[in-house]
Design a protein around this motif. Structure first.
Motif, PDB file in Angstrom:
ATOM      1  N   ASP A 160     -32.292  -4.954  37.133  1.00 32.02           N
ATOM      2  CA  ASP A 160     -30.990  -3.980  37.864  1.00 32.02           C
ATOM      3  C   ASP A 160     -30.875  -4.832  38.700  1.00 32.02           C
ATOM      4  OD1 ASP A 160     -30.804  -2.761  40.770  1.00 32.02           O
ATOM      5  OD2 ASP A 160     -33.203  -2.342  41.274  1.00 32.02           O
ATOM      6  N   LYS A 161     -29.377  -4.740  39.495  1.00 33.18           N
ATOM      7  CA  LYS A 161     -28.339  -5.565  39.677  1.00 33.18           C
ATOM      8  C   LYS A 161     -28.590  -5.912  40.434  1.00 33.18           C
ATOM      9  CE  LYS A 161     -24.497  -1.620  41.273  1.00 33.18           C
ATOM     10  NZ  LYS A 161     -23.485  -1.883  41.257  1.00 33.18           N
ATOM     11  N   ASN A 162     -29.101  -5.425  41.711  1.00 33.20           N
ATOM     12  CA  ASN A 162     -29.496  -5.280  43.173  1.00 33.20           C
ATOM     13  C   ASN A 162     -30.871  -6.717  43.541  1.00 33.20           C
ATOM     14  OD1 ASN A 162     -27.627  -2.988  44.687  1.00 33.20           O
ATOM     15  ND2 ASN A 162     -29.684  -2.300  44.272  1.00 33.20           N
ATOM     16  N   TYR A 163     -31.058  -7.384  42.112  1.00 36.02           N
ATOM     17  CA  TYR A 163     -32.343  -8.352  42.162  1.00 36.02           C
ATOM     18  C   TYR A 163     -31.216  -9.795  41.697  1.00 36.02           C
ATOM     19  CZ  TYR A 163     -35.825  -5.091  43.486  1.00 36.02           C
ATOM     20  OH  TYR A 163     -36.349  -4.366  44.101  1.00 36.02           O
ATOM     21  N   PRO A 177     -23.606  -3.431  32.091  1.00 38.28           N
ATOM     22  CA  PRO A 177     -23.938  -2.858  30.748  1.00 38.28           C
ATOM     23  C   PRO A 177     -23.624  -1.673  31.741  1.00 38.28           C
ATOM     24  CG  PRO A 177     -26.204  -4.082  31.453  1.00 38.28           C
ATOM     25  CD  PRO A 177     -24.745  -4.710  32.150  1.00 38.28           C
ATOM     26  N   ASN A 178     -23.623  -1.033  32.737  1.00 37.63           N
ATOM     27  CA  ASN A 178     -23.987  -0.104  33.791  1.00 37.63           C
ATOM     28  C   ASN A 178     -23.717  -0.507  35.038  1.00 37.63           C
ATOM     29  OD1 ASN A 178     -26.468   0.081  34.214  1.00 37.63           O
ATOM     30  ND2 ASN A 178     -26.571   1.304  32.376  1.00 37.63           N
ATOM     31  N   ASP A 179     -23.716   1.277  35.606  1.00 40.38           N
ATOM     32  CA  ASP A 179     -23.202   0.448  37.402  1.00 40.38           C
ATOM     33  C   ASP A 179     -24.732   0.287  37.861  1.00 40.38           C
ATOM     34  OD1 ASP A 179     -20.956   1.292  37.015  1.00 40.38           O
ATOM     35  OD2 ASP A 179     -21.042   3.895  37.603  1.00 40.38           O
ATOM     36  N   SER A 180     -25.640   0.523  37.096  1.00 37.92           N
ATOM     37  CA  SER A 180     -26.368   0.224  37.655  1.00 37.92           C
ATOM     38  C   SER A 180     -27.713  -1.561  37.481  1.00 37.92           C
ATOM     39  CB  SER A 180     -28.072   1.101  37.523  1.00 37.92           C
ATOM     40  OG  SER A 180     -28.245   1.409  36.451  1.00 37.92           O
ATOM     41  N   LEU A 181     -27.070  -1.524  36.573  1.00 37.66           N
ATOM     42  CA  LEU A 181     -27.499  -2.821  35.612  1.00 37.66           C
ATOM     43  C   LEU A 181     -26.543  -4.360  35.696  1.00 37.66           C
ATOM     44  CD1 LEU A 181     -29.716  -1.395  32.687  1.00 37.66           C
ATOM     45  CD2 LEU A 181     -30.594  -1.851  34.864  1.00 37.66           C
ATOM     46  N   THR A 182     -27.444  -5.722  35.596  1.00 39.02           N
ATOM     47  CA  THR A 182     -26.866  -6.652  35.653  1.00 39.02           C
ATOM     48  C   THR A 182     -27.124  -7.538  34.238  1.00 39.02           C
ATOM     49  OG1 THR A 182     -25.987  -6.636  37.090  1.00 39.02           O
ATOM     50  CG2 THR A 182     -26.177  -8.855  35.650  1.00 39.02           C
ATOM     51  N   LYS A 183     -26.342  -8.202  33.351  1.00 37.41           N
ATOM     52  CA  LYS A 183     -26.980  -9.147  32.338  1.00 37.41           C
ATOM     53  C   LYS A 183     -27.007 -10.056  32.233  1.00 37.41           C
ATOM     54  CE  LYS A 183     -27.995  -8.867  26.985  1.00 37.41           C
ATOM     55  NZ  LYS A 183     -27.877  -8.229  25.669  1.00 37.41           N
TER      56      LYS A 183
END
Length: 724
Positions: A160-163, A177-183
């Motif tokens: 989750d990109k918010n963490y 990779p999408n609006d909600s995730l970060t790698k």
């Protein structure tokens, strides 16, 4: 790894299994792609290992834990992969010099080594963190329980990109990779043992400073706790710069991160370049007096050399990690607090070892020895060895040891041999005396430099108090020597002793003088007399926090002549003092209970809320105090047992609710939940309290209603606990 500050524990690395495999194969790198689904406590991993065959063999093992599903998606050798339950066996006719790759896709729901905090709980701090030492990283990552197998791990983690996502190595890039995730992509440059692999995920902010040598020091904290940043990380850069210079070998990793986490198993863990520590040490300025992070900070940092860079080959040599980390942490504290503090801490540990020695003792090379032996005796061995061979040869030996075995494993003889060569001394007798023999040598107790102060008057007093045998023992002997005296005469002697050490205490902030006065105060006779009153007044007048704290903790029956002095303890900058003083004043002077409660109404104390839960309990039971606020106070106390709270807060709430005999059905459900908590100390406390409640027939109906509030796992646990 650092022991808990209140409960000493031992959690040795498990040096078992397949040590011989490292002579057959060398796993070089691991590229690890990780996806974590915390709500269902699942981790998915795609790991690709590259390895080289060192000797002809037909089987190679990879350790695996609680696997839900796996498949091999790539292998460059002809053969099979067999599932042996806790291992994967790679079967082939491997020949020396061959280089191969194997890729595994792996899904699991680990019950240990990776912990999912508060994801299915209202409130709390949602986190994911790992603990490999003693718990086995192979429970969430196919890896190697043998500490001698060292691999360069490069992690990429999708979340989750918010963490914030934190792991070993340098963060080299982030992708969405999408609006909600970060790698997040992390790169390691050097190999490490699998137990040192680390991930921490949560809501964090960080501040970064750069060491003298150019290493980024990343210090993480909670966004709602920015005021706690400075007290928590006080002296961090100074500790880092000192240890790097004192050890004489450059810090071996790309950066150094420190991350607090909730409900951690221990005080801290020295994962490679990424120390994870208990957020109990995320403290304010008042907490700093009684519970600061400095020793844990220095201890875990020292492990980056002693344990991470060079790892002990087996449990027999565990002291090479914990003894070194303990000793170098003491050296760092000496840099900050001075020589007297250093000598005093060594002396206190000597008294602990003396008590152990009066039994059977423990050999330092005993793999089943206690933490006291590995940590404190190990530190003492290094201190004595340094004195024996000389500072320069000792430092050269440490540097050569680290450089010779860097990114490898070592044994005690490897270190001793280097010390012998650098000092031109044979150390056979030293090893036998200090490392092999379980009993300490008689010379251990001749540490006269600690209490030799140069003043004849002081030296005679030390002799008078019974010699160098530990302050508690000194005071006990002092009481024995004065057993034929009247209590008033003993008070006069203690008063004289306080006077004697006052100058050192005030001018030099001498920890030895402080500890002497503290222990003398604790032994003031209980029988009332004018001399006793004046002795306490003299102790109050030192204005020393620890001396005044000793009064708060030991003077539980307060003479009215000392009431006004005692009340000033509520203003001291110590939560320990405030808590003890509040209860004792409340118990001794019922007419002023409301005044004391009003004075401390808005003080919550340590992170564990020990002071707040005490206050709520006293407010509830104080006649005509809480009034219409009683339900609100009880609700606050009761809510602290809920699983979204830190386990230390929950434990304190359970203690006082038990004292009040006011368990609600929800409190009982929280207690059952605590009994299966991942933190073993808290779980043990909850199980013991639950067993007591189960024996009380007045709770039978409550427990039946409570069952409706439990999860299936909690209900199964309770049913088993109820059955004979």
């Amino acid at each position: 790894m650092m022991k808990n500050i209140f409960t000493f524990f031992i959690c040795c690395v498990a040096y078992v299994g397949f040590a011989q495999q490292t002579t057959l194969v060398d796993f070089k790198t691991a590229t690890v792609d990780i996806v974590i689904r915390p709500e269902i406590k699942q981790v998915g991993i795609d790991v690709q290992y590259e390895f080289e065959i060192l000797k002809d063999t037909d089987t190679i093992f990879i350790d695996v834990g609680q696997v839900s599903h796996y498949e091999v998606h790539k292998q460059t050798f002809k053969g099979s992969v067999e599932d042996l339950g806790d291992q994967l066996a790679l079967k082939s006719r491997f020949k020396k010099g061959e280089k191969h790759t194997i890729g595994l896709v792996w899904f699991t729901s680990p019950t240990k080594a990776m912990y999912f905090i508060d994801w299915n709980t209202v409130g709390g701090r949602k986190q994911v963190w790992t603990q490999g030492q003693g718990k086995y990283t192979s429970n969430w990552l196919p890896s190697f329980d043998d500490v001698n197998e060292k691999v360069e791990f490069d992690f990429s983690i999708t979340f989750d990109k918010n963490y914030e996502v934190i792991a070993n190595g340098k963060l080299i890039k982030k992708e969405s990779p999408n609006d909600s995730l970060t790698k997040w992509y992390f790169d390691m440059k050097q190999p490490m043992s699998s137990y040192l692999a680390a991930i921490a995920i949560g809501k964090y902010k960080k501040k970064v400073v750069t060491s003298k040598s150019g290493i980024p020091l990343e210090m993480y904290y909670y966004p709602d706790a920015e005021a706690k940043f400075e007290p928590t990380y006080r002296h961090t850069k100074r500790i880092f710069d000192f240890l790097e210079e004192e050890i004489g070998v450059p810090y071996p990793w790309q950066n150094y991160k420190q991350v607090p986490v909730k409900d951690f198993l221990y005080s801290g863990m020295e994962n490679t370049g990424t120390t994870i520590f208990s957020d109990s040490f995320l403290i304010d300025s008042t907490s700093y007096v009684d519970r600061n992070y400095i020793n844990v900070n220095a201890h875990e940092l020292a492990h980056q050399w002693f344990g991470d860079l060079v790892t002990a080959k087996s449990g027999t040599h565990h002291w090479l990690q914990e003894g070194f980390a303990t000793y170098y942490a003491l050296l760092a504290e000496r840099e900050i607090f001075g020589d007297n503090y250093f000598h005093w801490k060594l002396f206190k540990s000597a008294m602990q070892l003396k008590a152990l020695n009066e039994g059977k003792g423990e050999a330092l090379l005993n793999p089943k020895a206690s933490s006291l032996t590995f940590y404190q005796k190990g530190a003492w061995v290094l201190h004595v060895l340094r004195s024996k061979v000389g500072e320069k040869p000792f430092k050269r030996a440490v540097q050569r040891y680290l450089n010779t075995y860097k990114f490898k494993s070592a044994e005690t003889n490897d270190f001793i041999k280097i010390v012998e060569e650098e000092s031109n001394q044979k150390l056979d007798d030293f090893v036998q005396t200090w490392l092999v023999n379980p009993q300490l040598p008689a010379s251990f107790y001749n540490y006269e430099t600690l209490l030799t102060r140069g003043s004849k008057e002081k030296e005679s007093l030390y002799d008078y108090l019974g010699g160098i045998s530990g302050v508690p023992a000194m005071v006990a002997q002092f009481r024995t020597f004065n057993s034929k005296k009247e209590n008033s005469e003993i008070c006069l002697d203690i008063s004289r002793a306080i006077n004697l050490f006052m100058n050192d205490l005030i001018r030099e902030k001498d920890p030895i003088a402080e500890e002497l006065i503290v222990n003398l105060v604790k032994n003031i006779p209980k029988e009332n007399s004018e001399e006793r009153i004046q002795t306490y007044k003299k102790a109050f007048a030192t204005n020393n926090l620890m001396v005044r704290q000793a009064i708060a903790q030991t003077l539980t029956e307060i003479p009215v002549e000392l009431k006004s002095d005692y009340e000033t303890l509520l203003n001291d900058a110590s939560y320990v003092t405030k808590e003890a003083a509040l209860y004792n004043l409340w118990a001794n002077f019922p007419a002023d209970q409301k005044k004391y409660l009003d004075q401390t109404k808005n003080i919550h104390g340590f992170n564990d809320k020990s002071l707040r839960t005490l206050w709520l309990t006293l407010a509830i039971v104080t006649k005509n105090y809480s009034g219409h606020d009683t339900p609100r106070y009880y609700k606050e106390l009761s809510d602290y047992t809920y699983k979204s709270n830190h386990f230390e807060v929950r434990q304190n709430a359970f203690v006082f609710i038990n004292e009040l005999r006011s368990f609600s059905d929800k409190n009982l459900a929280d207690l059952v939940n605590g009994a299966i908590h991942h933190n073993w100390r808290f779980a043990k406390f909850c199980r013991n309290l639950l067993d007591t409640i189960l024996k009380n027939p007045s709770y039978t109906e409550n427990l039946e209603r409570t069952k409706k509030l439990l999860t299936e796992k909690e209900l199964q646990f309770l049913e088993k606990r109820i059955k004979p």
